[in-house]
Design a protein around this motif. Structure first.
Motif, PDB file in Angstrom:
ATOM      1  N   GLY A 473       0.828  -1.194   0.000  1.00  0.00           N
ATOM      2  CA  GLY A 473       0.000   0.000   0.000  1.00  0.00           C
ATOM      3  C   GLY A 473       0.861   1.241   0.000  1.00  0.00           C
ATOM      4  O   GLY A 473       1.964   1.250   0.555  1.00  0.00           O
ATOM      5  N   THR A 474       0.378   2.299  -0.642  1.00  0.00           N
ATOM      6  CA  THR A 474       1.143   3.539  -0.755  1.00  0.00           C
ATOM      7  C   THR A 474       0.368   4.709  -0.163  1.00  0.00           C
ATOM      8  O   THR A 474      -0.804   4.593   0.198  1.00  0.00           O
ATOM      9  CB  THR A 474       1.482   3.840  -2.218  1.00  0.00           C
ATOM     10  OG1 THR A 474       0.259   4.040  -2.945  1.00  0.00           O
ATOM     11  CG2 THR A 474       2.258   2.693  -2.840  1.00  0.00           C
ATOM     12  N   ASP A 475       1.055   5.850  -0.080  1.00  0.00           N
ATOM     13  CA  ASP A 475       0.478   7.004   0.597  1.00  0.00           C
ATOM     14  C   ASP A 475      -0.700   7.633  -0.136  1.00  0.00           C
ATOM     15  O   ASP A 475      -1.422   8.442   0.433  1.00  0.00           O
ATOM     16  CB  ASP A 475       1.558   8.064   0.853  1.00  0.00           C
ATOM     17  CG  ASP A 475       2.220   8.539  -0.426  1.00  0.00           C
ATOM     18  OD1 ASP A 475       2.114   7.836  -1.448  1.00  0.00           O
ATOM     19  OD2 ASP A 475       2.845   9.605  -0.405  1.00  0.00           O
ATOM     20  N   ASP A 476      -0.908   7.286  -1.397  1.00  0.00           N
ATOM     21  CA  ASP A 476      -2.062   7.829  -2.118  1.00  0.00           C
ATOM     22  C   ASP A 476      -3.235   6.854  -2.151  1.00  0.00           C
ATOM     23  O   ASP A 476      -4.227   7.079  -2.849  1.00  0.00           O
ATOM     24  CB  ASP A 476      -1.673   8.227  -3.541  1.00  0.00           C
ATOM     25  CG  ASP A 476      -1.330   7.028  -4.422  1.00  0.00           C
ATOM     26  OD1 ASP A 476      -1.163   5.919  -3.870  1.00  0.00           O
ATOM     27  OD2 ASP A 476      -1.216   7.212  -5.639  1.00  0.00           O
ATOM     28  N   GLY A 477      -3.145   5.765  -1.387  1.00  0.00           N
ATOM     29  CA  GLY A 477      -4.231   4.800  -1.333  1.00  0.00           C
ATOM     30  C   GLY A 477      -4.135   3.684  -2.352  1.00  0.00           C
ATOM     31  O   GLY A 477      -4.982   2.784  -2.359  1.00  0.00           O
ATOM     32  N   THR A 478      -3.129   3.716  -3.215  1.00  0.00           N
ATOM     33  CA  THR A 478      -2.989   2.663  -4.218  1.00  0.00           C
ATOM     34  C   THR A 478      -2.479   1.370  -3.578  1.00  0.00           C
ATOM     35  O   THR A 478      -1.591   1.386  -2.731  1.00  0.00           O
ATOM     36  CB  THR A 478      -2.011   3.102  -5.324  1.00  0.00           C
ATOM     37  OG1 THR A 478      -2.499   4.286  -5.935  1.00  0.00           O
ATOM     38  CG2 THR A 478      -1.866   2.024  -6.384  1.00  0.00           C
ATOM     39  N   LEU A 479      -3.058   0.250  -4.016  1.00  0.00           N
ATOM     40  CA  LEU A 479      -2.566  -1.069  -3.630  1.00  0.00           C
ATOM     41  C   LEU A 479      -2.055  -1.754  -4.887  1.00  0.00           C
ATOM     42  O   LEU A 479      -2.770  -1.860  -5.880  1.00  0.00           O
ATOM     43  CB  LEU A 479      -3.683  -1.909  -3.012  1.00  0.00           C
ATOM     44  CG  LEU A 479      -4.333  -1.360  -1.742  1.00  0.00           C
ATOM     45  CD1 LEU A 479      -5.555  -2.184  -1.388  1.00  0.00           C
ATOM     46  CD2 LEU A 479      -3.351  -1.358  -0.586  1.00  0.00           C
ATOM     47  N   LYS A 480      -0.799  -2.180  -4.867  1.00  0.00           N
ATOM     48  CA  LYS A 480      -0.202  -2.817  -6.031  1.00  0.00           C
ATOM     49  C   LYS A 480       0.191  -4.250  -5.690  1.00  0.00           C
ATOM     50  O   LYS A 480       0.727  -4.512  -4.610  1.00  0.00           O
ATOM     51  CB  LYS A 480       1.033  -2.043  -6.507  1.00  0.00           C
ATOM     52  CG  LYS A 480       0.714  -0.689  -7.139  1.00  0.00           C
ATOM     53  CD  LYS A 480       1.983   0.000  -7.607  1.00  0.00           C
ATOM     54  CE  LYS A 480       1.695   1.341  -8.259  1.00  0.00           C
ATOM     55  NZ  LYS A 480       1.056   1.198  -9.576  1.00  0.00           N
ATOM     56  N   VAL A 481      -0.078  -5.154  -6.615  1.00  0.00           N
ATOM     57  CA  VAL A 481       0.302  -6.555  -6.452  1.00  0.00           C
ATOM     58  C   VAL A 481       1.394  -6.869  -7.462  1.00  0.00           C
ATOM     59  O   VAL A 481       1.229  -6.624  -8.664  1.00  0.00           O
ATOM     60  CB  VAL A 481      -0.900  -7.494  -6.652  1.00  0.00           C
ATOM     61  CG1 VAL A 481      -0.464  -8.945  -6.487  1.00  0.00           C
ATOM     62  CG2 VAL A 481      -2.008  -7.153  -5.656  1.00  0.00           C
ATOM     63  N   TRP A 482       2.529  -7.396  -6.950  1.00  0.00           N
ATOM     64  CA  TRP A 482       3.683  -7.674  -7.803  1.00  0.00           C
ATOM     65  C   TRP A 482       4.066  -9.140  -7.759  1.00  0.00           C
ATOM     66  O   TRP A 482       3.988  -9.786  -6.710  1.00  0.00           O
ATOM     67  CB  TRP A 482       4.885  -6.838  -7.330  1.00  0.00           C
ATOM     68  CG  TRP A 482       4.822  -5.421  -7.798  1.00  0.00           C
ATOM     69  CD1 TRP A 482       3.906  -4.475  -7.433  1.00  0.00           C
ATOM     70  CD2 TRP A 482       5.696  -4.787  -8.720  1.00  0.00           C
ATOM     71  NE1 TRP A 482       4.176  -3.289  -8.065  1.00  0.00           N
ATOM     72  CE2 TRP A 482       5.258  -3.450  -8.866  1.00  0.00           C
ATOM     73  CE3 TRP A 482       6.803  -5.213  -9.436  1.00  0.00           C
ATOM     74  CZ2 TRP A 482       5.903  -2.549  -9.698  1.00  0.00           C
ATOM     75  CZ3 TRP A 482       7.453  -4.313 -10.263  1.00  0.00           C
ATOM     76  CH2 TRP A 482       6.995  -2.999 -10.390  1.00  0.00           C
TER      77      TRP A 482
END
Length: 739
Positions: A473-482
């Motif tokens: 999770g990042t500070d802008d609310g994005t959730l990324k799956v890698w």
């Protein structure tokens, strides 16, 4: 030189020291270019010199290859300069942690394909005889980018920075009442000045480069000799804290502004107060002197600027137009115009702006509208053509004063810009950790491929049950799956706001993430569609865990409660109350029967997950509990404390097994390897450490550029993913030797 390490080891200590210190210079003087370049990519030489001498002495060796008398291929020179820059970027860390040379070279140089760099990294890996953490991709600032150096020497927030006219020296002042003097050419601290009784708020250097003037919350100014660091004078007269200082072009007078709404003019030779300027209706925030030495310009919280005759103390005019506090002022080299920056009002946040004024006419020329962020400091380049502003959101913006066009914006640089060299090309940024970042503003930032794709501050990470993918999770609310085998993004989910905790249920079917609006969101892993929004907390959710059967999730929050949720229905089962302060950490026993919570109230609590009953409270800690984890066999709980301590307790006997003072600051990240043999800890002291649970010994460590916020083991359990600010580290625990 393959046997250099052996030869160095056989030398007496004084001979070894002399060899490491003098051999590069000897080779350069003898014009032995090939031997010199081989020496400078010999890892054993680099490691030996740093361990016995200093990083700076090693850095200086790389300048020898630039001598015209040495015939070295340009490609090799370029490679050697990259190595030099990498060492300089790590010099503040290598000074304290001598064992970090190999991991830092990997983390900074792994993306470069030059043969000399590849050879150095191969040697670095082969030379490791003990367990170590090898970066699998470049995750620290790479050489050749904007960052020149990190100056570490303060323990608290830097409040003021000044540069000498030639840009060679800098002075920084902090909340810890200390002033440090820095040599920017070599990146080292020259002097430390102490004498104030409270935080330092402002600092200036006389144009002749002989004296430092500091202002403080203790209501005084102090005058120091820049060469010796000796305190020369203390200037007393203000009735409140000193907010700003400036010096006349002839280095004879100092001007100070204060929260007491006044401006005072002082004689630097005698310390005598010459006169006081009054007229502002609120605290004075900034003062500047025109280069012709005729006028003083002041900006204050009353939203006005005032122009004063420096010779007589007469108020010449008031410049009105800002609708919030005037935070900063600067004057063009021709003394004809002044640029002012304003802050923002709570009632109208989009008020930060720059205004350019005609000093001769006392009128506003034009307004430069920013992005709504408060203007903290403004600088004018020595050519008078460019104005550079440091904004409250940590961005730097530059405009052409003639055309009013924006020249550049820099949004990622590691801190709040505190000073800029007269030519406008380099800057010092004050970082939250108390360090100064020395930046080249004319160079674009260089990122590793992965860092470029991430592009945000990582706040939380979680690993899939098969340990092959990670979600962050990042500070802008994005959730990324890698995908961790290819380092490719699989998909992205958008949360409402910053996530402080994220998890993937043990069955791999659901993703759960917290939001700053005190809610949890649940997505279906396969369809990527949102299933539920879970509401019930009255405070920020700090951690989420799931039961082993994936039927329930438990969240801990700043509202002092834990909530147990049904993941099939999205309904709250019950709320666990009992903590007196925020619940920082939560974990579930492998049998799914108990929940353990750690709190800022300095306790651990054990709860029955079926009934919600509080089973036990463990007290006696002196500081808050920050992190928790359980060994895979469910027999031991490990928790990290705010003072850097890591404790291991037996869950069968409910007693302490051992304690290690593992870190110098709060331990906010803990995870156990799948085989239960090691625990990994990450802390605010910027270190990640791997511990052997059987022997209680430290196996390996990695020192990052910022605080470690989270960590997980992935793939085969010997690979560790950790995050700090905008960077993600992928580290492989290797045994050393021939591995």
């Amino acid at each position: 030189m393959n046997n250099l390490a052996t030869r160095l080891a056989k030398m007496p200590s004084d001979q070894r020291r002399a060899t490491l210190a003098n051999l590069p210079t000897h080779l350069a003087k003898a014009a032995q270019a090939e031997r010199l370049q081989s020496l400078l990519i010999n890892f054993n030489f680099l490691e030996g010199k740093i361990s016995i001498l200093t990083p700076q002495q090693l850095i200086e060796d790389y300048d020898l290859v630039l001598q015209p008398s040495l015939k070295i291929a340009e490609q090799t020179k370029s490679s050697l300069q990259l190595i030099k820059k990498a060492i300089r970027l790590s010099s503040n860390i290598l000074t304290q942690y001598k064992d970090q040379l190999a991991p830092h070279l990997f983390a900074r140089l792994l993306s470069y394909k030059e043969p000399a760099i590849g050879d150095l990294l191969a040697q670095a890996k082969q030379s490791q005889k003990e367990p170590w953490l090898r970066p699998l991709f470049p995750s620290l600032t790479t050489p050749g980018g904007r960052l020149i150096d990190t100056l570490a020497g303060h323990n608290t927030t830097i409040k003021a920075v000044a540069l000498t006219a030639d840009g060679r020296l800098a002075v920084s002042g902090t909340y810890d009442k200390i002033l440090n003097v820095w040599d920017l050419e070599i990146g080292e601290k020259c002097l430390t000045l102490q004498g104030h009784d409270a935080a330092i708020t402002s600092v200036a250097i006389t144009p002749n480069g002989k004296k430092i003037i500091s202002g403080s919350v203790d209501k005084t100014l102090k005058v120091w000799d820049l060469e010796t660091g000796v305190e020369k004078l203390t200037l007393r007269g203000h009735h409140s804290l000193v907010t700003t200082v400036a010096v006349t072009p002839d280095s004879k007078w100092v001007i100070s502004g204060s929260r007491d709404k006044s401006i005072k003019i002082w004689d630097l030779a005698t310390g005598e107060e010459l006169f006081t300027l009054t007229g502002h209706d609120a605290p004075v925030r900034s003062v500047a002197v025109t280069p012709n030495g005729k006028w003083v310009i002041s900006g204050a919280s009353d939203t006005n600027l005032k122009v004063w005759n420096l010779a007589t103390g007469e108020e010449l005019c008031t410049l009105t137009g800002h609708n919030s506090s005037v935070t900063t002022v600067a004057v063009t080299p021709d003394s004809k115009r002044v640029v002012s920056g304003s802050g923002f009002k709570v009632s109208d946040p989009d008020t930060g702006s720059l205004k350019v004024w005609n000093l001769e006419m006392g009128t506003e020329d034009f307004t430069i509208e920013g992005d709504g962020s408060a203007v903290m400091t403004v600088f004018i380049a020595s050519n008078g053509e460019q104005v550079i502003a440091s904004l409250e959101n940590a961005a730097i913006k530059a405009w052409n004063l003639r055309t009013q066009e924006e020249v550049f914006t820099i949004s990622e640089h590691g801190g709040q810009i505190a000073a800029i060299t007269p030519d406008g090309k380099r800057a010092l940024a004050a970082s939250p950790d108390g360090s100064l970042k020395f930046l080249d503003l004319g160079v674009p930032e260089v990122y590793s491929t992965l860092t470029t794709q991430l592009g945000r501050i990582i706040t939380t990470i979680a690993v899939t049950p098969d340990r092959k993918s990670i979600i962050f999770g990042t500070d802008d609310g994005t959730l990324k799956v890698w995908d961790l085998e290819t380092y490719q993004e699989q998909f992205t989910l958008k949360n409402q706001s910053l996530s402080l905790s994220v998890l993937i249920t043990p069955d791999g079917k659901q993703i759960i993430a917290s939001s700053q609006d005190n809610t949890l969101k649940v997505w279906d892993w396969q369809t990527k569609k949102e299933q539920f929004t879970l509401t019930g907390h009255a405070g920020v959710i700090l951690q989420i865990v799931a039961t082993p059967d994936s039927s329930m999730a438990i969240s801990g929050a700043s509202d002092r409660t834990l909530v147990v949720w049904d993941l099939k229905t999205g309904k709250e089962r019950f709320t666990l109350r009992g903590h007196d302060y925020s619940v920082n950490a939560v974990t579930v026993t492998p049998d799914g029967q108990r929940v353990i919570s750690g709190s800022a109230d300095k306790t651990l609590k054990f709860w029955d997950l079926q009934t919600g009953e509080e089973l036990l409270t463990v007290q006696g800690f002196n500081v808050p509990v920050c992190s928790l984890t359980i060994t895979p066999d469910g027999k031991q709980v490990i928790f990290g404390l705010e003072d850097g301590t890591i404790k291991l307790w037996s869950l069968e006997k409910l007693e302490e097994v051992f304690t290690v003072l593992g870190h110098a600051d709060a331990v906010w990240a803990l995870t156990v390897t799948p085989d239960g043999k090691q625990v990994v800890s990450g802390a605010y002291d910027k270190t990640l450490k791997v511990w052997d649970l059987a022997t209680k010994e430290l196996l390996a460590s990695f020192v990052a550029e910022g605080s470690i916020l989270c960590c997980e083991t992935v793939l085969d359990g010997r690979t560790i993913i950790s995050a700090e600010s905008g960077r993600m580290h992928c580290l492989r625990l290797e045994e050393g030797g021939d591995e």
